[in-house]
Design a protein around this motif. Sequence first.
Motif, PDB file in Angstrom:
ATOM      1  N   ALA A   1       6.469   4.900   8.347  1.00  0.00           N
ATOM      2  CA  ALA A   1       5.355   5.365   7.488  1.00  0.00           C
ATOM      3  C   ALA A   1       4.949   4.181   7.233  1.00  0.00           C
ATOM      4  N   LEU A   2       3.209   4.713   6.533  1.00  0.00           N
ATOM      5  CA  LEU A   2       2.307   3.520   5.961  1.00  0.00           C
ATOM      6  C   LEU A   2       2.593   3.413   4.172  1.00  0.00           C
ATOM      7  N   VAL A   3       3.639   2.686   3.831  1.00  0.00           N
ATOM      8  CA  VAL A   3       3.521   2.186   2.277  1.00  0.00           C
ATOM      9  C   VAL A   3       2.289   1.565   1.663  1.00  0.00           C
ATOM     10  N   ASP A   4       1.720   0.679   2.238  1.00  0.00           N
ATOM     11  CA  ASP A   4       0.526   0.339   1.640  1.00  0.00           C
ATOM     12  C   ASP A   4      -0.461  -0.559   2.701  1.00  0.00           C
ATOM     13  N   SER A   5      -2.157  -0.522   1.748  1.00  0.00           N
ATOM     14  CA  SER A   5      -2.395  -1.478   2.715  1.00  0.00           C
ATOM     15  C   SER A   5      -3.255  -2.185   1.716  1.00  0.00           C
ATOM     16  N   ASP A   6      -4.393  -3.173   1.727  1.00  0.00           N
ATOM     17  CA  ASP A   6      -5.120  -3.749   1.572  1.00  0.00           C
ATOM     18  C   ASP A   6      -5.931  -4.658   2.140  1.00  0.00           C
ATOM     19  N   GLU A   7      -6.825  -5.198   1.631  1.00  0.00           N
ATOM     20  CA  GLU A   7      -7.913  -5.987   2.206  1.00  0.00           C
ATOM     21  C   GLU A   7      -7.999  -7.129   1.453  1.00  0.00           C
ATOM     22  N   PHE A   8      -9.306  -8.017   2.054  1.00  0.00           N
ATOM     23  CA  PHE A   8      -9.677  -8.756   1.348  1.00  0.00           C
ATOM     24  C   PHE A   8     -10.168 -10.025   1.689  1.00  0.00           C
ATOM     25  N   ASP A   9     -11.057 -10.881   1.444  1.00  0.00           N
ATOM     26  CA  ASP A   9     -12.300 -11.574   2.372  1.00  0.00           C
ATOM     27  C   ASP A   9     -11.357 -13.307   2.161  1.00  0.00           C
ATOM     28  N   LEU A  10     -10.966 -14.497   2.561  1.00  0.00           N
ATOM     29  CA  LEU A  10     -10.825 -15.905   2.419  1.00  0.00           C
ATOM     30  C   LEU A  10     -11.698 -16.360   2.290  1.00  0.00           C
ATOM     31  N   PRO A  11     -11.067 -17.520   1.828  1.00  0.00           N
ATOM     32  CA  PRO A  11     -12.729 -18.445   1.139  1.00  0.00           C
ATOM     33  C   PRO A  11     -13.725 -18.972   1.567  1.00  0.00           C
ATOM     34  N   GLU A  12     -14.249 -19.433   1.453  1.00  0.00           N
ATOM     35  CA  GLU A  12     -15.295 -20.210   2.551  1.00  0.00           C
ATOM     36  C   GLU A  12     -15.694 -19.673   3.097  1.00  0.00           C
ATOM     37  N   ASN A  13     -16.262 -18.079   2.785  1.00  0.00           N
ATOM     38  CA  ASN A  13     -16.520 -17.121   4.245  1.00  0.00           C
ATOM     39  C   ASN A  13     -16.428 -17.156   5.605  1.00  0.00           C
ATOM     40  N   LEU A  14     -14.364 -17.686   5.850  1.00  0.00           N
ATOM     41  CA  LEU A  14     -13.593 -17.834   7.151  1.00  0.00           C
ATOM     42  C   LEU A  14     -12.896 -16.687   7.057  1.00  0.00           C
ATOM     43  N   GLY A  15     -13.888 -15.449   7.012  1.00  0.00           N
ATOM     44  CA  GLY A  15     -13.386 -13.757   7.033  1.00  0.00           C
ATOM     45  C   GLY A  15     -12.716 -12.783   6.259  1.00  0.00           C
ATOM     46  N   HIS A  16     -12.650 -12.035   7.072  1.00  0.00           N
ATOM     47  CA  HIS A  16     -11.716 -10.951   6.199  1.00  0.00           C
ATOM     48  C   HIS A  16     -10.750 -10.618   7.210  1.00  0.00           C
ATOM     49  N   ARG A  17      -9.581  -9.829   5.977  1.00  0.00           N
ATOM     50  CA  ARG A  17      -8.863  -9.783   6.147  1.00  0.00           C
ATOM     51  C   ARG A  17      -7.942  -8.225   5.933  1.00  0.00           C
ATOM     52  N   LEU A  18      -7.646  -6.862   7.316  1.00  0.00           N
ATOM     53  CA  LEU A  18      -7.044  -5.765   6.180  1.00  0.00           C
ATOM     54  C   LEU A  18      -5.488  -5.560   6.782  1.00  0.00           C
ATOM     55  N   ILE A  19      -4.298  -5.401   5.920  1.00  0.00           N
ATOM     56  CA  ILE A  19      -2.920  -6.142   5.618  1.00  0.00           C
ATOM     57  C   ILE A  19      -2.981  -4.888   5.756  1.00  0.00           C
ATOM     58  N   PHE A  20      -1.963  -3.932   6.543  1.00  0.00           N
ATOM     59  CA  PHE A  20      -1.060  -3.134   7.221  1.00  0.00           C
ATOM     60  C   PHE A  20       1.068  -3.289   6.776  1.00  0.00           C
ATOM     61  N   VAL A  21       1.143  -2.517   5.690  1.00  0.00           N
ATOM     62  CA  VAL A  21       2.265  -2.112   5.260  1.00  0.00           C
ATOM     63  C   VAL A  21       3.089  -1.139   5.931  1.00  0.00           C
ATOM     64  N   PHE A  22       4.231  -1.129   6.461  1.00  0.00           N
ATOM     65  CA  PHE A  22       4.807  -0.017   7.365  1.00  0.00           C
ATOM     66  C   PHE A  22       6.311  -0.604   6.838  1.00  0.00           C
ATOM     67  N   GLN A  23       7.115   0.826   6.650  1.00  0.00           N
ATOM     68  CA  GLN A  23       8.337   0.812   6.411  1.00  0.00           C
ATOM     69  C   GLN A  23       8.831   1.963   7.157  1.00  0.00           C
ATOM     70  N   ARG A  24       9.913   1.352   7.416  1.00  0.00           N
ATOM     71  CA  ARG A  24      11.185   1.932   8.885  1.00  0.00           C
ATOM     72  C   ARG A  24      11.787   2.969   7.739  1.00  0.00           C
ATOM     73  N   THR A  25      11.809   4.718   8.030  1.00  0.00           N
ATOM     74  CA  THR A  25      11.944   5.656   7.340  1.00  0.00           C
ATOM     75  C   THR A  25      12.806   6.592   8.038  1.00  0.00           C
ATOM     76  N   ALA A  26      12.779   6.139   9.520  1.00  0.00           N
ATOM     77  CA  ALA A  26      13.408   7.116  10.683  1.00  0.00           C
ATOM     78  C   ALA A  26      12.989   6.628  11.568  1.00  0.00           C
ATOM     79  N   GLU A  27      14.696   6.987  12.934  1.00  0.00           N
ATOM     80  CA  GLU A  27      14.705   6.681  14.344  1.00  0.00           C
ATOM     81  C   GLU A  27      13.226   7.247  15.114  1.00  0.00           C
ATOM     82  N   SER A  28      13.863   6.406  15.468  1.00  0.00           N
ATOM     83  CA  SER A  28      12.314   6.281  17.162  1.00  0.00           C
ATOM     84  C   SER A  28      12.786   8.143  17.452  1.00  0.00           C
ATOM     85  N   ARG A  29      11.399   8.525  18.267  1.00  0.00           N
ATOM     86  CA  ARG A  29      11.396  10.441  18.248  1.00  0.00           C
ATOM     87  C   ARG A  29      11.185   9.388  20.430  1.00  0.00           C
ATOM     88  N   VAL A  30      10.468   8.231  21.070  1.00  0.00           N
ATOM     89  CA  VAL A  30      11.088   7.757  22.094  1.00  0.00           C
ATOM     90  C   VAL A  30      12.225   6.811  22.096  1.00  0.00           C
TER      91      VAL A  30
END
Length: 251
Positions: free
Chosen positions: A207-236
């Motif tokens: 389950a996606l429990v958090d997300s964030d985004e930020f720009d690195l210093p010196e204009n060196l790029g943009h980042r997206l962070i995805f934080v998932f938590q394991r909440t159930a067993e896989s269906r496959v």
Amino acid sequence: MGRSFDPLPVDEDELNDLCIRLLLYCESCRLELFTDQAELCVRHLLLVLKLNRTQNLTRITDPNKGLILHVLDSLLLSRYIHSDEQASLLDMGTGPGFPGIPLHILTRYPTVLVDSVRKKIEAVTDIISALDLSSVSAIHTRLEDFALSDYDGFPFVVARALAPLPTLLELAAPLVPLGGRLVLTKGLPKPAEVTSGLRVADIVGFALVDSDEFDLPENLGHRLIFVFQRTAESRVKLPRQNGLAKKNPLA
């Protein structure tokens, strides 16, 4: 055991300058990093750049850019890894030790670094030895095969720009126990990749429990962070055959 490795002497002025820069970057990002930790992180970077002269471990050759694109970019993931005395950390597709080694230096969690490219694991094993990181190990294997080993799972699993989200979520699922966290960083994924990733997350028990985004210093790029938590067993049943997560994603 690592191979015999005698790191070249470090230019102390360069080391001190990079440490100061890193501490200032961390302060501006509200990350608490002590001076001795900053020094270890910078020594790691300088060792990577030394080995890179002959082993092609990274396309980044400027230590000032490497400080941001490798070290700071790795440390920023610590925001999503909470304090836990019993925790351990897995870095999927570590390359020359990013983000796993900087995160270990900051958190002190026992850390396992996995990569399918032998020369990268040989290099990072040398670096672990040179930095005397006794609670870090590096393993040459595919993630599908590693999931079949006798590890019980890792409370925190991280990956940095390794593969599309659907692939990463499938590969990580057998490695994260119920309640564990998967922290992924990406550049600018297309909406279709994110949509497919969320579908795969539901299939494999994340389950996606958090997300964030930020720009690195010196204009060196943009980042997206995805934080998932394991909440159930896989269906496959996972892991699937080597390569299927990439060639034939679940969604």
